[in-house]
Design a protein around this motif. Sequence first.
Motif, PDB file in Angstrom:
ATOM      1  N   ALA A  19       0.731  -1.206   0.208  1.00 14.88           N
ATOM      2  CA  ALA A  19       0.157   0.015  -0.112  1.00 14.88           C
ATOM      3  C   ALA A  19       0.895   1.481  -0.089  1.00 14.88           C
ATOM      4  CB  ALA A  19      -1.267   0.009   1.372  1.00 14.88           C
ATOM      5  N   GLU A  20       1.011   1.947  -0.633  1.00 12.65           N
ATOM      6  CA  GLU A  20       1.103   3.390  -0.996  1.00 12.65           C
ATOM      7  C   GLU A  20       0.564   4.369  -1.063  1.00 12.65           C
ATOM      8  OE1 GLU A  20       4.086   5.591  -4.277  1.00 12.65           O
ATOM      9  OE2 GLU A  20       2.929   3.492  -4.574  1.00 12.65           O
ATOM     10  N   GLY A  21       0.461   5.347  -0.354  1.00  9.86           N
ATOM     11  CA  GLY A  21       0.117   6.971   0.161  1.00  9.86           C
ATOM     12  C   GLY A  21       0.042   6.731   1.648  1.00  9.86           C
ATOM     13  N   VAL A  22       0.354   7.863   2.370  1.00  7.95           N
ATOM     14  CA  VAL A  22      -0.385   8.087   3.894  1.00  7.95           C
ATOM     15  C   VAL A  22      -1.960   7.741   3.962  1.00  7.95           C
ATOM     16  CG1 VAL A  22      -0.769   9.767   5.036  1.00  7.95           C
ATOM     17  CG2 VAL A  22       0.985  10.076   4.093  1.00  7.95           C
ATOM     18  N   ARG A  23      -2.493   8.350   3.119  1.00  9.60           N
ATOM     19  CA  ARG A  23      -4.209   7.682   3.322  1.00  9.60           C
ATOM     20  C   ARG A  23      -4.452   6.203   3.365  1.00  9.60           C
ATOM     21  NH1 ARG A  23      -9.832   9.254   0.505  1.00  9.60           N
ATOM     22  NH2 ARG A  23     -10.950   8.932   1.682  1.00  9.60           N
ATOM     23  N   LEU A  24      -3.902   5.749   2.093  1.00 11.95           N
ATOM     24  CA  LEU A  24      -4.572   4.211   2.697  1.00 11.95           C
ATOM     25  C   LEU A  24      -2.894   3.950   3.946  1.00 11.95           C
ATOM     26  CD1 LEU A  24      -3.568   2.735  -1.485  1.00 11.95           C
ATOM     27  CD2 LEU A  24      -5.670   2.637   0.256  1.00 11.95           C
ATOM     28  N   GLU A  43      10.767  13.216   2.980  1.00 16.21           N
ATOM     29  CA  GLU A  43       9.693  14.311   2.203  1.00 16.21           C
ATOM     30  C   GLU A  43       8.197  13.512   2.901  1.00 16.21           C
ATOM     31  OE1 GLU A  43      10.246  13.000  -2.331  1.00 16.21           O
ATOM     32  OE2 GLU A  43      11.929  14.082  -2.501  1.00 16.21           O
ATOM     33  N   LEU A  44       8.317  13.006   3.935  1.00 19.55           N
ATOM     34  CA  LEU A  44       6.843  11.924   4.017  1.00 19.55           C
ATOM     35  C   LEU A  44       6.138  13.427   4.632  1.00 19.55           C
ATOM     36  CD1 LEU A  44       4.976  10.050   4.900  1.00 19.55           C
ATOM     37  CD2 LEU A  44       6.439   9.749   6.675  1.00 19.55           C
ATOM     38  N   SER A  45       5.056  13.627   4.914  1.00 19.53           N
ATOM     39  CA  SER A  45       4.260  15.205   5.239  1.00 19.53           C
ATOM     40  C   SER A  45       3.661  15.046   6.673  1.00 19.53           C
ATOM     41  CB  SER A  45       2.788  14.715   4.628  1.00 19.53           C
ATOM     42  OG  SER A  45       1.750  14.118   5.200  1.00 19.53           O
ATOM     43  N   LYS A  46       4.024  16.076   7.015  1.00 20.32           N
ATOM     44  CA  LYS A  46       3.234  15.527   8.638  1.00 20.32           C
ATOM     45  C   LYS A  46       1.974  15.018   9.200  1.00 20.32           C
ATOM     46  CE  LYS A  46       1.434  19.407  12.538  1.00 20.32           C
ATOM     47  NZ  LYS A  46       1.384  20.889  12.652  1.00 20.32           N
ATOM     48  N   ARG A  47       1.383  14.799   8.153  1.00 18.16           N
ATOM     49  CA  ARG A  47      -0.055  13.554   8.824  1.00 18.16           C
ATOM     50  C   ARG A  47       1.453  12.403   8.637  1.00 18.16           C
ATOM     51  NH1 ARG A  47      -5.142  13.038   4.852  1.00 18.16           N
ATOM     52  NH2 ARG A  47      -5.631  11.229   6.340  1.00 18.16           N
ATOM     53  N   GLY A  48       1.210  12.248   7.424  1.00 18.94           N
ATOM     54  CA  GLY A  48       2.873  11.117   7.231  1.00 18.94           C
ATOM     55  C   GLY A  48       3.681  10.304   8.819  1.00 18.94           C
ATOM     56  N   LYS A  49       4.178  11.494   9.363  1.00 19.84           N
ATOM     57  CA  LYS A  49       4.961  11.340  10.149  1.00 19.84           C
ATOM     58  C   LYS A  49       4.102  11.003  11.725  1.00 19.84           C
ATOM     59  CE  LYS A  49       8.702  14.772   8.531  1.00 19.84           C
ATOM     60  NZ  LYS A  49       9.056  16.166   8.724  1.00 19.84           N
ATOM     61  N   THR A  50       2.410  11.772  11.472  1.00 19.26           N
ATOM     62  CA  THR A  50       2.033  10.935  12.559  1.00 19.26           C
ATOM     63  C   THR A  50       1.251   9.707  12.452  1.00 19.26           C
ATOM     64  OG1 THR A  50       0.452  13.924  12.947  1.00 19.26           O
ATOM     65  CG2 THR A  50      -0.700  12.183  13.627  1.00 19.26           C
ATOM     66  N   VAL A  51       1.332   9.289  11.349  1.00 20.68           N
ATOM     67  CA  VAL A  51       1.244   8.315  11.350  1.00 20.68           C
ATOM     68  C   VAL A  51       2.047   6.645  11.415  1.00 20.68           C
ATOM     69  CG1 VAL A  51       0.820   6.012   9.628  1.00 20.68           C
ATOM     70  CG2 VAL A  51      -0.239   8.347   9.283  1.00 20.68           C
ATOM     71  N   LEU A  52       3.549   7.798  11.056  1.00 26.29           N
ATOM     72  CA  LEU A  52       3.824   6.947  11.867  1.00 26.29           C
ATOM     73  C   LEU A  52       4.421   6.692  13.537  1.00 26.29           C
ATOM     74  CD1 LEU A  52       7.436   7.482   9.510  1.00 26.29           C
ATOM     75  CD2 LEU A  52       6.109   5.688   9.793  1.00 26.29           C
ATOM     76  N   GLU A  53       4.753   7.464  14.339  1.00 20.29           N
ATOM     77  CA  GLU A  53       3.763   8.282  15.869  1.00 20.29           C
ATOM     78  C   GLU A  53       3.121   7.503  16.256  1.00 20.29           C
ATOM     79  OE1 GLU A  53       4.394  12.058  16.069  1.00 20.29           O
ATOM     80  OE2 GLU A  53       5.802  12.780  15.290  1.00 20.29           O
ATOM     81  N   SER A  54       1.856   7.128  15.622  1.00 24.00           N
ATOM     82  CA  SER A  54       1.132   6.054  16.207  1.00 24.00           C
ATOM     83  C   SER A  54       1.526   4.596  16.258  1.00 24.00           C
ATOM     84  CB  SER A  54      -0.112   7.100  15.504  1.00 24.00           C
ATOM     85  OG  SER A  54      -0.312   5.667  14.107  1.00 24.00           O
ATOM     86  N   LEU A  55       2.315   4.234  15.128  1.00 23.52           N
ATOM     87  CA  LEU A  55       2.720   2.991  14.694  1.00 23.52           C
ATOM     88  C   LEU A  55       3.064   1.684  16.705  1.00 23.52           C
ATOM     89  CD1 LEU A  55       4.904   2.766  11.437  1.00 23.52           C
ATOM     90  CD2 LEU A  55       2.769   1.876  11.563  1.00 23.52           C
ATOM     91  N   PRO A  56       2.647   0.751  16.859  1.00 21.23           N
ATOM     92  CA  PRO A  56       3.135  -0.363  17.822  1.00 21.23           C
ATOM     93  C   PRO A  56       4.192  -0.170  17.675  1.00 21.23           C
ATOM     94  CG  PRO A  56       1.048  -0.604  16.795  1.00 21.23           C
ATOM     95  CD  PRO A  56       1.629   0.395  15.899  1.00 21.23           C
ATOM     96  N   SER A  57       4.815  -0.715  18.745  1.00 21.00           N
ATOM     97  CA  SER A  57       6.562  -0.714  18.976  1.00 21.00           C
ATOM     98  C   SER A  57       6.717  -1.828  17.934  1.00 21.00           C
ATOM     99  CB  SER A  57       7.001  -0.750  20.365  1.00 21.00           C
ATOM    100  OG  SER A  57       5.658  -1.890  21.105  1.00 21.00           O
TER     101      SER A  57
END
Length: 245
Positions: A19-24, A43-57
């Motif tokens: 899956a490619e892209g922040v929304r997906l 190049e990841l957007s702010k929204r994308g960085k938020t997704v990474l921060e929410s990942l389980p460890s």
Amino acid sequence: MRALLSKPRNRRKHSAFLAEGVRLVEEGILESCPLQFILFSDELSKRGKTVLESLPSEIQSFQVEPQLLKELSNTETTQGILAVFDLKPRPLPQSPDLLLIADGIRDPGNLGTILRTAEAAGVQGVLLTRGTTDAYAPKVVRAGMGAHFRLPIHALDWESPPEALSQLAVFNAEMHGDLPYWQADLRKPCAILIGGEAQGVSRHGQKIAHQSVQIPMPGKSESLNAAVSAAILLFEVVRQRSARE
């Protein structure tokens, strides 16, 4: 990841898809789809960085050079994130009241749009016949806009169809169908059968259909796009059932 981009057999071998892209990626995480790992670039957007921060460890993410991500990407402009999810379709419900059968849909964009539309219309499962393009190909996943994470998507073997299908009235769309689609009783448990762009419904599909319906076209066009036909019929189901309620 290159293997997952290329051929269906690779996706089946690894039981995974890309899956490619922040929304997906965000959709997959929200729906608790098992996630293997993520690649991202600066190049990841702010929204994308938020997704990474929410990942389980326990989920690994790896930063790579933007050029490498672009080489792996299946789009002209990458959003800076790629994820590999487990390919484990949701199970079909035992007693569904609305299924969709994609019979020989070969265009990836059409199939992805059909899956997106089916999910929006409350379809409880999609069955794909032999000859239909791979539902987990990158272009299909992109066009599906997250439907893959919510819909049960399964192959349909004409020789041994799922028990759930035998409980439903099957309506197939044909240019010269028996009656206009709005006259069909779509309030009862049913399956909508959509044929391929060039050949229409297959011989096997015609055998299982209980009734054919048509979408009247007063213009000069010979046919409608398969995804458009699916949308018209599925939302007629929604209309009829909403009126009943």
